[in-house]
Design a protein around this motif. Structure first.
Motif, PDB file in Angstrom:
ATOM      1  N   LEU A 162       0.849  -1.180   0.000  1.00 37.79           N
ATOM      2  CA  LEU A 162       0.000   0.000   0.000  1.00 37.79           C
ATOM      3  C   LEU A 162       0.886   1.232   0.000  1.00 37.79           C
ATOM      4  O   LEU A 162       2.040   1.178   0.453  1.00 37.79           O
ATOM      5  N   ASP A 163       0.357   2.344  -0.493  1.00 43.58           N
ATOM      6  CA  ASP A 163       1.111   3.603  -0.516  1.00 43.58           C
ATOM      7  C   ASP A 163       0.757   4.507   0.662  1.00 43.58           C
ATOM      8  O   ASP A 163       1.605   5.272   1.130  1.00 43.58           O
ATOM      9  N   LEU A 164      -0.483   4.429   1.110  1.00 38.25           N
ATOM     10  CA  LEU A 164      -0.968   5.284   2.201  1.00 38.25           C
ATOM     11  C   LEU A 164      -2.032   4.525   2.977  1.00 38.25           C
ATOM     12  O   LEU A 164      -2.744   3.683   2.410  1.00 38.25           O
ATOM     13  N   VAL A 165      -2.162   4.848   4.251  1.00 40.00           N
ATOM     14  CA  VAL A 165      -3.224   4.269   5.071  1.00 40.00           C
ATOM     15  C   VAL A 165      -3.852   5.372   5.914  1.00 40.00           C
ATOM     16  O   VAL A 165      -3.149   6.213   6.487  1.00 40.00           O
ATOM     17  N   LEU A 166      -5.169   5.383   5.983  1.00 35.85           N
ATOM     18  CA  LEU A 166      -5.921   6.248   6.886  1.00 35.85           C
ATOM     19  C   LEU A 166      -6.413   5.363   8.024  1.00 35.85           C
ATOM     20  O   LEU A 166      -7.136   4.391   7.782  1.00 35.85           O
ATOM     21  N   ALA A 167      -6.018   5.673   9.264  1.00 31.55           N
ATOM     22  CA  ALA A 167      -6.348   4.779  10.368  1.00 31.55           C
ATOM     23  C   ALA A 167      -6.503   5.541  11.673  1.00 31.55           C
ATOM     24  O   ALA A 167      -6.016   6.667  11.813  1.00 31.55           O
ATOM     25  N   LEU A 168      -7.155   4.886  12.640  1.00 27.49           N
ATOM     26  CA  LEU A 168      -7.387   5.488  13.950  1.00 27.49           C
ATOM     27  C   LEU A 168      -6.222   5.168  14.891  1.00 27.49           C
ATOM     28  O   LEU A 168      -6.406   4.612  15.979  1.00 27.49           O
ATOM     29  N   VAL A 169      -5.027   5.517  14.469  1.00 24.31           N
ATOM     30  CA  VAL A 169      -3.832   5.326  15.287  1.00 24.31           C
ATOM     31  C   VAL A 169      -2.946   6.563  15.147  1.00 24.31           C
ATOM     32  O   VAL A 169      -2.993   7.250  14.123  1.00 24.31           O
ATOM     33  N   ALA A 170      -2.136   6.816  16.164  1.00 22.65           N
ATOM     34  CA  ALA A 170      -1.192   7.932  16.101  1.00 22.65           C
ATOM     35  C   ALA A 170       0.078   7.489  15.391  1.00 22.65           C
ATOM     36  O   ALA A 170       0.511   6.343  15.557  1.00 22.65           O
ATOM     37  N   PRO A 171       0.694   8.339  14.586  1.00 19.98           N
ATOM     38  CA  PRO A 171       1.925   7.945  13.888  1.00 19.98           C
ATOM     39  C   PRO A 171       2.999   7.419  14.832  1.00 19.98           C
ATOM     40  O   PRO A 171       3.713   6.470  14.498  1.00 19.98           O
ATOM     41  N   ASP A 172       3.108   7.987  16.023  1.00 23.13           N
ATOM     42  CA  ASP A 172       4.139   7.562  16.970  1.00 23.13           C
ATOM     43  C   ASP A 172       3.888   6.162  17.526  1.00 23.13           C
ATOM     44  O   ASP A 172       4.790   5.565  18.113  1.00 23.13           O
ATOM     45  N   ASP A 173       2.680   5.645  17.369  1.00 28.04           N
ATOM     46  CA  ASP A 173       2.349   4.324  17.896  1.00 28.04           C
ATOM     47  C   ASP A 173       2.492   3.226  16.850  1.00 28.04           C
ATOM     48  O   ASP A 173       2.061   2.090  17.080  1.00 28.04           O
ATOM     49  N   THR A 174       3.067   3.546  15.711  1.00 31.14           N
ATOM     50  CA  THR A 174       3.246   2.557  14.657  1.00 31.14           C
ATOM     51  C   THR A 174       4.715   2.137  14.573  1.00 31.14           C
ATOM     52  O   THR A 174       5.548   2.585  15.344  1.00 31.14           O
ATOM     53  N   SER A 175       5.021   1.286  13.618  1.00 35.13           N
ATOM     54  CA  SER A 175       6.381   0.805  13.409  1.00 35.13           C
ATOM     55  C   SER A 175       7.324   1.964  13.072  1.00 35.13           C
ATOM     56  O   SER A 175       6.914   2.945  12.436  1.00 35.13           O
ATOM     57  N   PRO A 176       8.608   1.856  13.470  1.00 35.85           N
ATOM     58  CA  PRO A 176       9.588   2.896  13.093  1.00 35.85           C
ATOM     59  C   PRO A 176       9.730   3.048  11.577  1.00 35.85           C
ATOM     60  O   PRO A 176      10.225   4.075  11.104  1.00 35.85           O
ATOM     61  N   ALA A 177       9.312   2.029  10.834  1.00 35.67           N
ATOM     62  CA  ALA A 177       9.397   2.094   9.374  1.00 35.67           C
ATOM     63  C   ALA A 177       8.311   2.978   8.775  1.00 35.67           C
ATOM     64  O   ALA A 177       8.344   3.279   7.582  1.00 35.67           O
ATOM     65  N   LEU A 178       7.351   3.397   9.613  1.00 34.45           N
ATOM     66  CA  LEU A 178       6.233   4.206   9.128  1.00 34.45           C
ATOM     67  C   LEU A 178       6.259   5.592   9.771  1.00 34.45           C
ATOM     68  O   LEU A 178       6.796   5.785  10.854  1.00 34.45           O
ATOM     69  N   THR A 179       5.655   6.517   9.085  1.00 31.54           N
ATOM     70  CA  THR A 179       5.498   7.866   9.615  1.00 31.54           C
ATOM     71  C   THR A 179       4.174   8.418   9.100  1.00 31.54           C
ATOM     72  O   THR A 179       3.436   7.717   8.408  1.00 31.54           O
ATOM     73  N   GLY A 180       3.870   9.661   9.428  1.00 28.48           N
ATOM     74  CA  GLY A 180       2.620  10.216   8.942  1.00 28.48           C
ATOM     75  C   GLY A 180       2.252  11.480   9.667  1.00 28.48           C
ATOM     76  O   GLY A 180       3.074  12.107  10.327  1.00 28.48           O
TER      77      GLY A 180
END
Length: 293
Positions: free
Chosen positions: A141-159
Motif C-alpha cells: 500500500l502507498d498510504l493508510v488512513l487509520a485510527l492510530v497515532a503515527p508515533d504508535d506505529t512501526s519505526p518504518a512508518l510515519t505520517g
C-alpha cells in the motif's frame, strides 16, 4: 529477464499465491504462471516452490527478489521523477482506508481525487488497522488512513495526525443506558459488548478501556455492528460522527464520561520519496482537513 517478470515474481512471493497475485495485478493466472516459469528457465533455478496449499520462496528466489525489488523500485523512481519534472500526476495509488470518521470521509476524498486526477489508477483496501499497516510496511500500500497515532506505529512508518475523534456509546433506543445524558465508564463494565474484530484500532481501544469486558459478537462491517446494536444484542463504542446522523428510532448515542478521543492519521513509509500520485493525495487530504477544521 525483464521488469515484468520480476514484478510478477514479487507479487506471487508477497501473496504466497498465484491466484491472489493475478487478481492484484489484473492479469490472467495462466499468463502469470508462464512468465514466472520462463524466468526460472532463464536463470536455471527454482524460485518458487509450489505446494497444494501455498507458494514458498526458495533460497534462490530470495536472492533474486532482493535485487529484483531494488530494480523495480529504481524503475518506479525513474517514472516518478520524469512525471514530477513535467508536473504530471498519474500512475498507481494504493490506499488502505477505514470507515468514515469525523469530518474525514475516505470514500469522498478518494472519489474527489480520482475525478481531479483521472490518470491515476486507484486501488482501495479495507481491513482492520493492524493488517493495513503491515501491508503498508511491506510496500503493498502507498498510504493508510487509520485510527492510530503515527508515533504508535512501526519505526518504518510515519505520517501526520489529522484530527482527534470522540468515541460515543451506542445502544438500542430501549436500552437502560438510553436514559442517561452521559455514560460513565463503570456503567459499561457488565454490559454485553458488540465489537470490531481483533487488529482494529477501535477494538484495541475497547479492550484498553474494558479489559474484562464481555464481547458477545464481533464484526468488521460498520453496518453489521450498527444492526446488531439496534437489535439489542449489546452496546458498542463508535466515533461519534459516524453515528451522529442515525435516526433516534435506530440507535441511541451518548457521550462517554470522562470523554475518550482517538487519533485519526494518514500514514506512509518513512525515508521514502513518495510518487507524484501519493504526494498529490497527501496534499489533497491535508487541504480538505484544513478546510473542514
Amino acid at each position: 529477464m525483464d521488469l515484468r517478470q520480476l514484478r510478477y515474481l514479487d507479487a506471487v512471493a508477497r501473496a504466497r499465491s498465484f491466484t491472489a497475485a493475478a487478481l492484484d495485478l489484473h492479469v490472467a493466472q495462466s499468463a502469470l504462471s508462464q512468465q514466472v516459469a520462463k524466468l526460472e528457465r532463464e536463470l536455471g533455478v527454482e524460485l518458487l516452490r509450489r505446494t497444494t496449499r501455498r507458494v514458498e520462496v526458495t533460497e534462490a528466489g530470495e536472492l533474486v527478489l532482493a535485487r529484483g525489488r531494488r530494480a523495480l523500485a529504481e524503475a518506479e523512481a525513474i517514472r516518478a521523477d520524469l512525471d514530477a519534472l513535467h508536473g504530471l500526476v498519474r500512475g498507481r495509488l494504493r490506499i488502505g482506508g477505514v470507515p468514515p470518521v469525523s469530518g474525514l470521509h475516505p470514500a469522498s476524498l478518494i472519489a474527489e481525487f480520482g475525478r481531479a486526477h483521472p490518470g491515476v489508477e486507484i486501488t482501495i483496501r479495507e481491513d482492520v488497522a493492524a493488517l493495513l499497516l503491515d501491508e503498508l510496511e511491506a510496500a503493498r500500500l502507498d498510504l493508510v488512513l487509520a485510527l492510530v497515532a503515527p508515533d504508535d506505529t512501526s519505526p518504518a512508518l510515519t505520517g501526520v495526525r489529522l484530527l482527534d475523534e470522540e468515541l460515543a456509546v451506542v445502544a438500542a433506543p430501549g436500552h437502560a443506558l438510553a436514559s442517561r445524558k452521559r455514560v460513565p465508564h463503570a456503567a459499561l463494565a457488565d454490559e454485553p459488548l458488540v465489537a470490531y474484530g481483533h487488529g482494529s484500532a477501535l477494538r484495541h481501544e475497547l479492550d484498553r478501556l474494558f479489559p474484562d469486558g464481555r464481547v458477545v459478537a464481533e464484526a468488521n462491517e460498520l453496518a453489521t455492528l450498527r444492526e446488531l446494536v439496534a437489535l439489542g444484542l449489546g452496546v458498542t463504542l463508535m466515533p461519534a460522527a459516524v453515528v451522529a446522523s442515525a435516526r433516534d428510532e435506530e440507535l441511541t448515542v451518548r457521550p462517554l464520561h470522562p470523554r475518550v478521543r482517538v487519533p485519526v492519521s494518514m500514514l506512509w513509509r518513512a525515508n521514502e520519496t513518495p510518487t507524484p500520485a501519493a504526494r498529490a493525495f497527501r496534499e489533497h487530504v491535508l487541504a480538505e482537513v484544513t478546510k473542514s477544521s
